[in-house]
Design a protein around this motif. Sequence first.
Motif, PDB file in Angstrom:
ATOM      1  N   VAL A   2       0.858  -1.189   0.000  1.00  0.00           N
ATOM      2  CA  VAL A   2       0.000   0.000   0.000  1.00  0.00           C
ATOM      3  C   VAL A   2       0.893   1.239   0.000  1.00  0.00           C
ATOM      4  N   GLU A   3       0.535   2.222  -0.812  1.00  0.00           N
ATOM      5  CA  GLU A   3       1.340   3.444  -0.865  1.00  0.00           C
ATOM      6  C   GLU A   3       0.904   4.426   0.223  1.00  0.00           C
ATOM      7  N   LYS A   4       1.842   4.810   1.025  1.00  0.00           N
ATOM      8  CA  LYS A   4       1.670   5.838   2.074  1.00  0.00           C
ATOM      9  C   LYS A   4       0.358   5.717   2.855  1.00  0.00           C
ATOM     10  N   PRO A   5       0.143   4.570   3.527  1.00  0.00           N
ATOM     11  CA  PRO A   5      -1.087   4.430   4.318  1.00  0.00           C
ATOM     12  C   PRO A   5      -0.986   5.207   5.637  1.00  0.00           C
ATOM     13  N   ALA A  60       8.866  -0.605   5.332  1.00  0.00           N
ATOM     14  CA  ALA A  60       8.682   0.423   4.294  1.00  0.00           C
ATOM     15  C   ALA A  60       9.603   0.176   3.108  1.00  0.00           C
ATOM     16  N   ILE A  61       9.081   0.476   1.921  1.00  0.00           N
ATOM     17  CA  ILE A  61       9.878   0.301   0.693  1.00  0.00           C
ATOM     18  C   ILE A  61      10.895   1.439   0.619  1.00  0.00           C
ATOM     19  N   MET A  62      12.156   1.085   0.406  1.00  0.00           N
ATOM     20  CA  MET A  62      13.215   2.068   0.218  1.00  0.00           C
ATOM     21  C   MET A  62      13.656   1.991  -1.247  1.00  0.00           C
TER      22      MET A  62
END
Length: 310
Positions: free
Chosen positions: A188-191, A201-203
Amino acid sequence: MKVRKAVITAAGWGIRFLPITKSQRKEMLPLVDKPLIQYSVEEAVACGVELVIIVTAQGKGAIEDHFDRSFELEHFLERKGENKLAEEIRRLSNMVDICYVHPKERLGLGHAVLAAKRVVGEEPFVLLLPDDLFEGQEAVLRQMLEIYQRYQGNIIAVKRVSKEEINRYGIIEPRKVAEHVYQVINLVEKPQPEQAPSDLAIMGRYVLMPEIFEALESTLPGKNQEIQLTDALAQVLQKQAIYAYEFEGERYDAGTPLGWLEATIVLALGHPDIGPKLREYLGGLLQRITYPEEALPLGVISREGRKWLK
Ligand code: G1P
Protein backbone atom coordinates in the motif's frame (compact mmCIF):
# COMPACT_ATOMS: atom_id res chain seq x y z
CA MET A 1 18.99 -13.89 -16.48
CA LYS A 2 21.64 -11.25 -15.91
CA VAL A 3 20.35 -7.79 -15.05
CA ARG A 4 22.00 -5.44 -17.54
CA LYS A 5 19.96 -2.27 -17.30
CA ALA A 6 19.23 0.28 -14.61
CA VAL A 7 16.56 2.95 -14.55
CA ILE A 8 17.24 6.02 -12.43
CA THR A 9 14.40 8.47 -11.99
CA ALA A 10 15.30 12.15 -11.91
CA ALA A 11 12.08 13.80 -13.00
CA GLY A 12 10.65 15.26 -9.79
CA TRP A 13 10.25 18.91 -8.86
CA GLY A 14 12.37 18.65 -5.71
CA ILE A 15 9.58 20.33 -3.73
CA ARG A 16 11.19 19.63 -0.36
CA PHE A 17 14.28 21.53 -1.47
CA LEU A 18 12.62 24.67 -2.76
CA PRO A 19 13.69 27.40 -3.37
CA ILE A 20 17.08 25.92 -4.29
CA THR A 21 15.42 23.51 -6.75
CA LYS A 22 13.62 26.27 -8.61
CA SER A 23 16.48 26.48 -11.08
CA GLN A 24 18.94 23.86 -9.77
CA ARG A 25 18.13 20.18 -10.29
CA LYS A 26 17.84 18.26 -7.02
CA GLU A 27 19.82 15.38 -8.47
CA MET A 28 22.73 17.77 -9.02
CA LEU A 29 22.95 18.91 -5.40
CA PRO A 30 26.46 18.19 -4.14
CA LEU A 31 27.08 15.41 -1.65
CA VAL A 32 30.64 16.14 -0.55
CA ASP A 33 32.34 16.26 -3.97
CA LYS A 34 29.85 14.57 -6.30
CA PRO A 35 26.30 15.34 -7.35
CA LEU A 36 23.62 13.17 -5.79
CA ILE A 37 22.82 11.26 -8.99
CA GLN A 38 26.43 10.15 -9.47
CA TYR A 39 26.13 7.91 -6.40
CA SER A 40 23.27 5.98 -8.03
CA VAL A 41 25.07 5.67 -11.37
CA GLU A 42 28.21 4.38 -9.63
CA GLU A 43 26.14 1.99 -7.54
CA ALA A 44 24.51 0.54 -10.66
CA VAL A 45 27.88 0.17 -12.39
CA ALA A 46 29.37 -1.54 -9.31
CA CYS A 47 26.50 -4.07 -9.59
CA GLY A 48 27.39 -4.94 -13.18
CA VAL A 49 24.87 -2.76 -15.01
CA GLU A 50 25.82 -2.02 -18.65
CA LEU A 51 23.21 0.58 -19.59
CA VAL A 52 21.80 3.30 -17.37
CA ILE A 53 18.52 4.91 -18.37
CA ILE A 54 17.94 8.25 -16.66
CA VAL A 55 14.37 9.51 -16.71
CA THR A 56 14.61 13.28 -16.65
CA ALA A 57 12.30 16.23 -17.10
CA GLN A 58 12.64 19.66 -18.63
CA GLY A 59 15.74 21.62 -17.76
CA LYS A 60 17.82 18.58 -16.83
CA GLY A 61 20.68 19.50 -19.17
CA ALA A 62 23.11 19.75 -16.27
CA ILE A 63 22.76 16.00 -15.61
CA GLU A 64 23.58 15.18 -19.22
CA ASP A 65 26.53 17.59 -19.23
CA HIS A 66 27.84 16.03 -16.05
CA PHE A 67 28.17 12.55 -17.57
CA ASP A 68 29.20 13.81 -21.01
CA ARG A 69 32.80 14.08 -22.23
CA SER A 70 34.43 17.50 -21.82
CA PHE A 71 37.57 17.51 -23.96
CA GLU A 72 38.12 21.18 -23.24
CA LEU A 73 38.17 20.71 -19.47
CA GLU A 74 40.36 17.58 -19.70
CA HIS A 75 42.81 19.43 -21.94
CA PHE A 76 42.86 22.44 -19.61
CA LEU A 77 43.55 20.26 -16.56
CA GLU A 78 46.31 18.35 -18.34
CA ARG A 79 48.00 21.59 -19.41
CA LYS A 80 48.01 22.63 -15.75
CA GLY A 81 49.57 19.31 -14.74
CA GLU A 82 46.36 18.18 -12.98
CA ASN A 83 46.53 14.74 -14.56
CA LYS A 84 44.79 12.88 -11.75
CA LEU A 85 41.83 15.24 -11.89
CA ALA A 86 41.74 15.03 -15.69
CA GLU A 87 41.64 11.22 -15.39
CA GLU A 88 38.79 11.42 -12.88
CA ILE A 89 36.81 13.68 -15.23
CA ARG A 90 37.42 11.27 -18.13
CA ARG A 91 36.37 8.29 -16.00
CA LEU A 92 33.05 9.99 -15.32
CA SER A 93 32.13 10.04 -18.99
CA ASN A 94 33.49 6.54 -19.72
CA MET A 95 31.91 4.79 -16.76
CA VAL A 96 28.89 3.32 -18.52
CA ASP A 97 26.52 3.94 -21.43
CA ILE A 98 23.79 6.34 -20.38
CA CYS A 99 20.66 7.25 -22.24
CA TYR A 100 17.97 9.72 -21.31
CA VAL A 101 14.23 9.63 -21.66
CA HIS A 102 12.04 12.67 -21.17
CA PRO A 103 8.40 12.02 -20.32
CA LYS A 104 6.20 14.89 -21.49
CA GLU A 105 4.40 15.20 -18.16
CA ARG A 106 5.27 14.56 -14.52
CA LEU A 107 2.53 12.30 -13.26
CA GLY A 108 4.35 10.41 -10.50
CA LEU A 109 6.99 7.73 -9.97
CA GLY A 110 5.03 5.04 -11.81
CA HIS A 111 4.66 7.30 -14.82
CA ALA A 112 8.39 8.09 -14.82
CA VAL A 113 9.28 4.38 -14.73
CA LEU A 114 6.85 3.64 -17.57
CA ALA A 115 8.73 6.17 -19.73
CA ALA A 116 11.70 3.76 -19.76
CA LYS A 117 9.64 0.87 -21.19
CA ARG A 118 10.96 0.96 -24.78
CA VAL A 119 14.59 1.21 -23.73
CA VAL A 120 14.32 -1.54 -21.12
CA GLY A 121 12.42 -3.92 -23.39
CA GLU A 122 11.62 -7.47 -22.30
CA GLU A 123 14.21 -7.95 -19.59
CA PRO A 124 14.56 -7.51 -15.84
CA PHE A 125 16.07 -4.24 -14.66
CA VAL A 126 17.02 -2.44 -11.50
CA LEU A 127 15.36 0.79 -10.45
CA LEU A 128 17.19 3.29 -8.28
CA LEU A 129 15.59 6.34 -6.68
CA PRO A 130 18.61 8.62 -6.28
CA ASP A 131 17.31 10.35 -3.12
CA ASP A 132 17.85 7.12 -1.21
CA LEU A 133 21.42 6.39 -0.20
CA PHE A 134 22.63 3.41 1.77
CA GLU A 135 25.42 2.78 4.18
CA GLY A 136 27.80 0.45 2.36
CA GLN A 137 26.62 1.98 -0.95
CA GLU A 138 26.09 -0.82 -3.50
CA ALA A 139 25.90 -3.62 -0.89
CA VAL A 140 22.08 -3.50 -0.66
CA LEU A 141 21.49 -3.65 -4.42
CA ARG A 142 24.12 -6.36 -4.83
CA GLN A 143 22.37 -8.48 -2.23
CA MET A 144 19.00 -7.87 -3.92
CA LEU A 145 20.43 -9.13 -7.22
CA GLU A 146 21.57 -12.31 -5.48
CA ILE A 147 18.09 -12.79 -4.02
CA TYR A 148 16.66 -12.20 -7.50
CA GLN A 149 18.85 -14.99 -8.90
CA ARG A 150 17.61 -17.31 -6.15
CA TYR A 151 13.89 -16.49 -6.26
CA GLN A 152 13.42 -15.24 -9.85
CA GLY A 153 10.82 -12.65 -8.85
CA ASN A 154 10.58 -8.91 -8.32
CA ILE A 155 12.68 -7.77 -5.36
CA ILE A 156 12.22 -4.60 -3.30
CA ALA A 157 14.33 -3.17 -0.49
CA VAL A 158 12.55 -2.61 2.82
CA LYS A 159 13.37 -1.22 6.24
CA ARG A 160 11.36 -0.92 9.45
CA VAL A 161 10.18 2.61 10.16
CA SER A 162 8.54 4.27 13.14
CA LYS A 163 4.77 4.76 13.32
CA GLU A 164 5.14 8.48 12.53
CA GLU A 165 7.05 7.73 9.32
CA ILE A 166 4.69 5.11 7.90
CA ASN A 167 2.64 7.56 5.83
CA ARG A 168 5.76 8.65 3.91
CA TYR A 169 6.43 5.25 2.31
CA GLY A 170 5.03 2.30 0.43
CA ILE A 171 4.36 -0.36 3.08
CA ILE A 172 4.32 -4.13 2.53
CA GLU A 173 2.36 -6.97 4.07
CA PRO A 174 5.13 -9.54 4.63
CA ARG A 175 5.39 -13.30 4.99
CA LYS A 176 8.83 -14.36 6.13
CA VAL A 177 10.53 -16.89 3.85
CA ALA A 178 14.16 -16.66 4.98
CA GLU A 179 16.43 -14.58 7.15
CA HIS A 180 15.88 -10.96 6.00
CA VAL A 181 13.67 -12.08 3.08
CA TYR A 182 9.85 -11.82 2.92
CA GLN A 183 7.32 -12.76 0.33
CA VAL A 184 5.12 -9.74 -0.30
CA ILE A 185 1.43 -10.50 0.21
CA ASN A 186 0.26 -6.96 -0.50
CA LEU A 187 1.57 -3.40 -0.65
CA VAL A 188 0.00 0.00 0.00
CA GLU A 189 1.34 3.44 -0.87
CA LYS A 190 1.67 5.84 2.07
CA PRO A 191 -1.09 4.43 4.32
CA GLN A 192 -2.09 5.96 7.64
CA PRO A 193 -0.37 4.01 10.44
CA GLU A 194 -3.69 2.47 11.60
CA GLN A 195 -4.30 1.03 8.13
CA ALA A 196 -0.72 -0.08 7.45
CA PRO A 197 -0.19 -3.84 7.02
CA SER A 198 3.22 -3.64 8.82
CA ASP A 199 6.06 -1.25 9.57
CA LEU A 200 8.22 -2.49 6.68
CA ALA A 201 8.68 0.42 4.29
CA ILE A 202 9.88 0.30 0.69
CA MET A 203 13.21 2.07 0.22
CA GLY A 204 14.29 3.25 -3.22
CA ARG A 205 15.87 0.11 -4.73
CA TYR A 206 13.96 -2.43 -6.84
CA VAL A 207 14.76 -5.36 -9.13
CA LEU A 208 11.79 -5.49 -11.50
CA MET A 209 10.56 -7.87 -14.15
CA PRO A 210 9.38 -6.31 -17.45
CA GLU A 211 5.75 -7.20 -16.62
CA ILE A 212 5.72 -4.11 -14.41
CA PHE A 213 5.27 -1.99 -17.56
CA GLU A 214 2.01 -3.67 -18.52
CA ALA A 215 0.75 -3.10 -14.97
CA LEU A 216 1.84 0.54 -15.06
CA GLU A 217 -0.06 1.09 -18.29
CA SER A 218 -3.31 0.25 -16.58
CA THR A 219 -2.54 1.91 -13.23
CA LEU A 220 -4.80 4.86 -12.48
CA PRO A 221 -3.66 7.83 -10.42
CA GLY A 222 -3.64 6.86 -6.74
CA LYS A 223 -2.20 8.51 -3.63
CA ASN A 224 -1.69 12.27 -4.19
CA GLN A 225 -3.27 11.87 -7.65
CA GLU A 226 -0.01 10.37 -8.91
CA ILE A 227 0.54 7.15 -10.86
CA GLN A 228 2.12 5.07 -8.14
CA LEU A 229 4.68 2.33 -8.72
CA THR A 230 3.41 0.64 -5.54
CA ASP A 231 -0.09 0.32 -7.04
CA ALA A 232 1.37 -1.28 -10.19
CA LEU A 233 3.36 -3.71 -8.02
CA ALA A 234 0.13 -4.65 -6.23
CA GLN A 235 -1.30 -5.56 -9.66
CA VAL A 236 1.80 -7.55 -10.57
CA LEU A 237 1.22 -9.66 -7.44
CA GLN A 238 -1.74 -11.31 -9.13
CA LYS A 239 0.62 -12.92 -11.65
CA GLN A 240 4.12 -12.81 -10.22
CA ALA A 241 5.85 -13.08 -6.90
CA ILE A 242 7.46 -10.11 -5.19
CA TYR A 243 10.06 -10.53 -2.46
CA ALA A 244 11.34 -7.95 -0.02
CA TYR A 245 14.86 -7.77 1.32
CA GLU A 246 15.17 -6.19 4.76
CA PHE A 247 18.63 -4.72 4.64
CA GLU A 248 20.74 -3.84 7.62
CA GLY A 249 22.46 -0.52 8.11
CA GLU A 250 21.48 3.07 7.62
CA ARG A 251 19.62 4.62 4.74
CA TYR A 252 19.60 8.36 4.12
CA ASP A 253 16.87 10.32 2.41
CA ALA A 254 18.96 12.93 0.64
CA GLY A 255 15.75 14.37 -0.82
CA THR A 256 15.10 16.31 2.39
CA PRO A 257 17.37 19.03 3.80
CA LEU A 258 17.97 17.10 7.06
CA GLY A 259 18.58 13.75 5.33
CA TRP A 260 20.86 15.46 2.84
CA LEU A 261 22.87 17.01 5.68
CA GLU A 262 23.13 13.66 7.48
CA ALA A 263 24.30 11.92 4.31
CA THR A 264 26.77 14.73 3.63
CA ILE A 265 28.28 14.46 7.11
CA VAL A 266 28.50 10.65 7.04
CA LEU A 267 30.08 10.60 3.58
CA ALA A 268 32.45 13.44 4.41
CA LEU A 269 33.57 11.73 7.62
CA GLY A 270 34.47 8.65 5.58
CA HIS A 271 36.24 10.67 2.86
CA PRO A 272 40.01 9.99 2.90
CA ASP A 273 41.04 13.66 2.44
CA ILE A 274 38.23 15.49 4.22
CA GLY A 275 37.30 12.97 6.95
CA PRO A 276 40.12 13.40 9.48
CA LYS A 277 39.94 17.22 9.47
CA LEU A 278 36.15 17.24 9.61
CA ARG A 279 36.19 14.86 12.60
CA GLU A 280 38.48 17.24 14.43
CA TYR A 281 36.39 20.25 13.46
CA LEU A 282 33.07 18.70 14.47
CA GLY A 283 34.50 17.51 17.78
CA GLY A 284 35.61 21.05 18.59
CA LEU A 285 32.39 22.59 17.32
CA LEU A 286 30.18 20.43 19.53
CA GLN A 287 32.13 21.51 22.60
CA ARG A 288 32.13 25.16 21.63
CA ILE A 289 28.60 25.95 20.62
CA THR A 290 25.41 26.24 22.59
CA TYR A 291 22.03 26.38 21.00
CA PRO A 292 19.81 29.32 21.92
CA GLU A 293 16.50 28.43 23.58
CA GLU A 294 14.66 29.94 20.70
CA ALA A 295 16.33 28.53 17.60
CA LEU A 296 17.58 31.33 15.40
CA PRO A 297 16.77 30.75 11.77
CA LEU A 298 20.10 31.96 10.49
CA GLY A 299 22.70 30.47 12.70
CA VAL A 300 23.96 29.30 16.04
CA ILE A 301 25.51 31.26 18.88
CA SER A 302 28.93 30.34 20.19
CA ARG A 303 29.72 30.33 23.89
CA GLU A 304 31.64 33.56 23.28
CA GLY A 305 28.52 35.12 21.85
CA ARG A 306 29.64 35.12 18.24
CA LYS A 307 27.08 34.34 15.63
CA TRP A 308 27.65 32.24 12.52
CA LEU A 309 25.43 33.10 9.66
CA LYS A 310 24.49 30.38 7.17
C1 G1P B 1 8.60 6.63 -3.40
C2 G1P B 1 7.67 5.42 -3.47
C3 G1P B 1 7.45 4.84 -2.07
C4 G1P B 1 8.81 4.51 -1.43
C5 G1P B 1 9.72 5.76 -1.43
C6 G1P B 1 11.12 5.41 -0.97
O1 G1P B 1 7.94 7.65 -2.69
O2 G1P B 1 6.44 5.81 -4.03
O3 G1P B 1 6.68 3.68 -2.14
O4 G1P B 1 8.59 4.06 -0.11
O5 G1P B 1 9.82 6.31 -2.75
O6 G1P B 1 11.93 6.54 -0.87
P1 G1P B 1 8.40 9.21 -2.77
O7 G1P B 1 9.53 9.34 -1.80
O8 G1P B 1 8.83 9.45 -4.20
O9 G1P B 1 7.20 10.01 -2.37
